[in-house]
Design a protein around this motif. Structure first.
Motif, PDB file in Angstrom:
ATOM      1  N   ILE A 142      27.337  19.408  35.999  1.00 45.91           N
ATOM      2  CA  ILE A 142      27.690  20.457  35.046  1.00 45.91           C
ATOM      3  C   ILE A 142      27.297  19.966  33.655  1.00 45.91           C
ATOM      4  O   ILE A 142      27.720  18.887  33.237  1.00 45.91           O
ATOM      5  N   THR A 143      26.497  20.770  32.944  1.00 46.08           N
ATOM      6  CA  THR A 143      26.070  20.389  31.595  1.00 46.08           C
ATOM      7  C   THR A 143      26.674  21.289  30.519  1.00 46.08           C
ATOM      8  O   THR A 143      26.761  20.888  29.363  1.00 46.08           O
ATOM      9  N   GLN A 144      27.051  22.511  30.907  1.00 48.87           N
ATOM     10  CA  GLN A 144      27.744  23.417  29.995  1.00 48.87           C
ATOM     11  C   GLN A 144      28.864  24.087  30.768  1.00 48.87           C
ATOM     12  O   GLN A 144      28.677  24.484  31.911  1.00 48.87           O
ATOM     13  N   ASP A 145      30.017  24.191  30.129  1.00 43.68           N
ATOM     14  CA  ASP A 145      31.201  24.737  30.790  1.00 43.68           C
ATOM     15  C   ASP A 145      31.940  25.607  29.778  1.00 43.68           C
ATOM     16  O   ASP A 145      32.404  25.111  28.754  1.00 43.68           O
ATOM     17  N   TRP A 146      31.994  26.884  30.061  1.00 40.69           N
ATOM     18  CA  TRP A 146      32.692  27.824  29.191  1.00 40.69           C
ATOM     19  C   TRP A 146      33.645  28.626  30.046  1.00 40.69           C
ATOM     20  O   TRP A 146      33.280  29.090  31.118  1.00 40.69           O
ATOM     21  N   ASP A 147      34.880  28.755  29.611  1.00 36.06           N
ATOM     22  CA  ASP A 147      35.796  29.635  30.332  1.00 36.06           C
ATOM     23  C   ASP A 147      36.749  30.323  29.358  1.00 36.06           C
ATOM     24  O   ASP A 147      36.938  29.883  28.236  1.00 36.06           O
ATOM     25  N   THR A 148      37.301  31.419  29.861  1.00 34.50           N
ATOM     26  CA  THR A 148      38.218  32.218  29.055  1.00 34.50           C
ATOM     27  C   THR A 148      39.223  32.891  29.971  1.00 34.50           C
ATOM     28  O   THR A 148      38.967  33.044  31.171  1.00 34.50           O
ATOM     29  N   ASP A 149      40.342  33.299  29.409  1.00 32.00           N
ATOM     30  CA  ASP A 149      41.313  34.073  30.190  1.00 32.00           C
ATOM     31  C   ASP A 149      41.432  35.502  29.661  1.00 32.00           C
ATOM     32  O   ASP A 149      42.298  36.253  30.083  1.00 32.00           O
ATOM     33  N   ILE A 150      40.504  35.873  28.753  1.00 34.31           N
ATOM     34  CA  ILE A 150      40.500  37.223  28.179  1.00 34.31           C
ATOM     35  C   ILE A 150      39.079  37.783  28.209  1.00 34.31           C
ATOM     36  O   ILE A 150      38.129  37.102  27.802  1.00 34.31           O
TER      37      ILE A 150
END
Length: 169
Positions: A142-150
């Motif tokens: 994994i080189t980029q990791d983006w997460d959100t809960d909205i």
């Protein structure tokens, strides 16, 4: 007419081979990254979790951007604290889309994390992730990791997660 049919058949054959190759690469990613990733959460093993990431990672969350890999130290501390507190974790997820070639994959999906405390009370967290994986020294990382809960101002819920069945490895 025969030339067009032959051309069409060749194009279809190349596309089919290409799709089979993409599926083989995604299976490789599942085995090298997603199975260990899920297992790391469920066994509270921060070292295994951190091993799924490249040496340099761009990590973005609603709290900001981390380009210094401070999240890796936080992973270790969080899992150690979970162990001390008697918290167990179940991680489920599914892919909304995967775009893959021989050296890069962009994967979008939804996750559900179940936190169960020592009193057997379970709380759930839901979100969406966008992950970039690259082949680094022969291994997927994994080189980029983006997460959100909205999404669009609306909190992601069980209703969003339940649109698809979670993956089973």
């Amino acid at each position: 007419m025969k030339k067009y049919m032959l051309f069409g058949f060749l194009c279809f054959s190349l596309f089919s081979f290409s799709q089979a190759e993409v599926e083989a690469i995604q299976n490789e990613i599942d085995n090298e990254v997603w199975k260990p990733f899920q297992n790391a959460f469920e066994t509270l093993d921060g070292e295994v979790l951190n091993a799924t990431y490249a040496a340099e990672v761009l990590r973005a969350t609603p709290n900001g951007i981390d380009t210094d890999n401070t999240f890796k130290v936080a992973n270790l501390k969080r899992f150690e604290q979970n162990k001390k507190d008697g918290v167990s974790i179940e991680l489920d997820f599914w892919f909304d889309s995967r775009r893959t070639n021989e050296h890069t994959s962009y994967e979008v999906g939804f996750y559900r994390i179940a936190f169960t405390d020592r009193n057997n009370v379970t709380n759930y967290s839901y979100g969406q992730f966008h992950i970039v994986l690259k082949k680094v020294n022969g291994a997927w990382k994994i080189t980029q990791d983006w997460d959100t809960d909205i999404i669009n101002g609306k909190k992601i819920s069980s209703k969003d997660f339940e649109k698809h069945k979670p993956l089973e490895f």
